[in-house]
Design an enzyme around this catalytic site. Structure first.
Site, mmCIF file in Angstrom:
data_model
loop_
_atom_site.group_PDB
_atom_site.id
_atom_site.type_symbol
_atom_site.label_atom_id
_atom_site.label_comp_id
_atom_site.label_asym_id
_atom_site.label_seq_id
_atom_site.Cartn_x
_atom_site.Cartn_y
_atom_site.Cartn_z
ATOM 1 N N GLU A 89 29.603 40.836 27.003
ATOM 2 C CA GLU A 89 30.435 39.610 26.989
ATOM 3 C C GLU A 89 29.666 38.470 27.667
ATOM 4 O OE1 GLU A 89 34.342 38.610 29.040
ATOM 5 O OE2 GLU A 89 35.126 39.342 27.148
ATOM 6 N N HIS A 111 47.608 35.367 36.159
ATOM 7 C CA HIS A 111 46.869 35.942 37.288
ATOM 8 C C HIS A 111 45.720 35.088 37.795
ATOM 9 C CE1 HIS A 111 42.926 37.301 35.629
ATOM 10 N NE2 HIS A 111 43.576 37.208 34.489
ATOM 11 N N ARG A 158 43.061 32.811 39.471
ATOM 12 C CA ARG A 158 43.026 32.294 40.833
ATOM 13 C C ARG A 158 43.358 30.790 40.882
ATOM 14 N NH1 ARG A 158 40.770 34.912 45.331
ATOM 15 N NH2 ARG A 158 40.214 36.679 44.023
ATOM 16 N N HIS A 183 51.310 41.035 37.763
ATOM 17 C CA HIS A 183 50.068 41.429 38.419
ATOM 18 C C HIS A 183 50.450 41.860 39.837
ATOM 19 C CE1 HIS A 183 45.945 41.178 39.867
ATOM 20 N NE2 HIS A 183 45.573 41.084 38.605
ATOM 21 N N GLU A 185 34.785 32.724 38.376
ATOM 22 C CA GLU A 185 34.153 33.465 37.271
ATOM 23 C C GLU A 185 33.068 32.696 36.529
ATOM 24 O OE1 GLU A 185 37.425 33.260 37.806
ATOM 25 O OE2 GLU A 185 38.255 35.289 37.898
ATOM 26 N N ASP A 221 32.448 38.580 34.134
ATOM 27 C CA ASP A 221 32.321 37.525 35.133
ATOM 28 C C ASP A 221 33.042 37.799 36.446
ATOM 29 O OD1 ASP A 221 34.962 37.397 34.382
ATOM 30 O OD2 ASP A 221 34.690 35.680 33.061
HETATM 31 N N1 UDP Z 1 46.950 44.206 30.240
HETATM 32 C C1 UDP Z 1 47.520 45.461 30.408
HETATM 33 N N2 UDP Z 1 48.753 45.542 31.032
HETATM 34 C C2 UDP Z 1 49.423 44.449 31.477
HETATM 35 C C3 UDP Z 1 48.826 43.167 31.298
HETATM 36 C C4 UDP Z 1 47.581 43.083 30.683
HETATM 37 O O1 UDP Z 1 46.939 46.488 30.018
HETATM 38 O O2 UDP Z 1 50.515 44.601 32.025
HETATM 39 C C5 UDP Z 1 45.617 44.123 29.597
HETATM 40 C C6 UDP Z 1 45.482 43.132 28.477
HETATM 41 O O3 UDP Z 1 45.865 43.700 27.234
HETATM 42 C C7 UDP Z 1 44.005 42.774 28.512
HETATM 43 C C8 UDP Z 1 43.675 42.895 29.988
HETATM 44 O O4 UDP Z 1 44.695 43.677 30.584
HETATM 45 O O5 UDP Z 1 43.212 43.713 27.804
HETATM 46 C C9 UDP Z 1 43.634 41.525 30.603
HETATM 47 O O6 UDP Z 1 43.525 41.618 31.962
HETATM 48 P P1 UDP Z 1 43.709 40.360 32.929
HETATM 49 O O7 UDP Z 1 44.632 39.396 32.295
HETATM 50 O O8 UDP Z 1 44.057 40.920 34.261
HETATM 51 O O9 UDP Z 1 42.228 39.773 33.050
HETATM 52 P P2 UDP Z 1 41.368 38.743 32.180
HETATM 53 O O10 UDP Z 1 41.322 39.244 30.775
HETATM 54 O O11 UDP Z 1 41.974 37.391 32.319
HETATM 55 O O12 UDP Z 1 40.019 38.801 32.831
#
Ligand code: UDP
Length: 376
Positions: free
Chosen positions: A120, A215, A217, A247, A134, A98
């Protein structure tokens, strides 16, 4: 022999982590010319994830910072992806989830008559403002894709409710479970892979670890201040150490650093590579997060999660008792955390390994379905 080109497109860390198993599985299909295009929507975080999985992008549009606003970024991506489609002439594109990259790629492919497969597919919060933008982007992909790889039965139902034909929907599980399985096996074979987190864990020896990530928004601004306040109050407890991988977006990193930088029992660390972050999650007693991927990974590691949001498109963890929606009110977050940290029975009931998002073999199913689609 003519090999049809399959163009896999993504631009952010979570997409790279969740698409890596699909790219790996596609290596079993030499009859397909699989190509990877990255938009570079998140530069550093994307590169970290690509390195972890040994993925070399064939095309890197390096578009981070291409626009100050979401519409300017989308416009830049749409034009650049359109031009790449013109050059590569793929038989099909594959997008994930997304993000803005997903939206731009889906639109660009649609406008050039290239079919889109969506990994997904079908996650819905039911609220266009959370997660924003998203929720809107994945609904567009739901309309324009012709192949939908749904991670859960609820996602299948959501797509059916939007009149997506049943034959276009495949229940595959979420590839996040594959990514986690792959990395856990690699860490088991070479423990040093995750050692970057060890000095941070050593700092909190004898204390229980709580991990926090933020993180989204819709959590920028006032909500972030409230979350930082909750972490600061929790850090008054002597029995825990809180690790917050930051982040890199300054809109997030700066307020968190300002509020938490001086807290003795908070370690603010730069974003970790995936193996180090997986070890950190596994070492945690509790995770506070607004991340989608972390909500999915924590139950598979048996770590309870407090979700720093008011709605989630991932209800399975909540239904299973692995996750709780706590929003962003500091008192509510602190009370929910204490409810687990101070109640061994509640903690034990929540800290159970649950594979509610997939069996770790979604990528193999997706690759087979893509190969079949390209063969027709
Ligand atoms: N993640 C990582 N290092 C970090 C924080 C998160 O590798 O310091 C991984 C986490 O295990 C997951 C992904 O990043 O697989 C999640 O990314 P994010 O939270 O940025 O995005 P979302 O999943 O909310 O789209």
């Amino acid at each position: 022999m003519h090999r049809p080109c399959l163009l896999v497109v993504f631009g952010t860390r979570p997409e790279a982590i969740k698409m890596a198993p699909v790219i790996e599985a596609l290596r079993n299909y030499p009859q397909i010319d699989t190509r990877v295009l990255v938009t570079g929507q998140h530069r550093g975080l994307l590169e970290q994830a690509l390195r972890t999985f040994g993925i070399v992008a064939h095309v890197d549009l390096a578009l981070m910072g291409a626009g100050a606003t979401l519409d300017a970024q989308l416009a830049a991506m749409l034009v650049a992806i359109g031009a790449a489609l013109e050059r590569k002439r793929p038989a099909r594109v594959v997008v994930h989830g997304d993000t803005l990259t997903t939206l731009a790629t889906t639109l660009a492919a649609h406008l050039r008559g290239v079919p889109v497969a969506h990994v997904e597919a079908g996650l819905r919060s039911g609220d266009l403002s959370a997660p924003w933008p998203e929720e809107g982007s994945r609904r567009v992909a739901g309309v324009l894709a012709d192949l939908h790889f749904a991670p859960s039965a609820a996602a299948v139902a959501a797509l059916r409710a939007e009149n997506v034909p049943a034959a276009a929907i495949h229940l595959t599980g979420n590839t996040v479970a594959d990514a986690l399985r792959i990395i856990q096996a690699r860490i088991a074979a070479a423990p040093a892979l995750a050692d970057a987190i060890e000095p941070v864990l050593a700092r909190f020896t004898g204390r229980r670890i709580v991990t926090g990530t933020v993180h989204r928004r819709e959590n920028h601004g006032a909500a972030l201040e409230r979350i930082a306040e909750a972490i600061a109050r929790l850090a008054m407890r002597e029995d825990i150490g809180i690790v917050v991988p930051l982040h890199p977006n300054p809109v997030i990193a700066e307020p968190l650093s300002a509020r938490l930088g001086a807290c003795a029992r908070v370690a603010l660390v730069p974003a970790l590579d995936y193996p180090a972050f997986v070890r950190l999650m596994a070492a945690s007693t509790l995770i506070l997060t607004d991340s989608g991927g972390v909500q999915e990974e924590a139950p598979a590691l048996g770590v309870p999660v407090l979700v720093l949001r008011d709605v989630t498109e991932r209800p399975e963890g909540v239904a299973a008792g692995a996750a709780r929606l706590v929003g962003t009110d500091p008192a509510r977050i602190v009370a929910a955390a204490a409810g687990l940290l101070d109640d061994p029975a509640a903690l034990e009931a929540a800290a159970v390994v649950r594979h509610c998002y997939g069996d770790g073999h979604a990528a193999r199913r997706i690759a087979a379905l893509l190969a079949a689609a390209l063969a027709t």
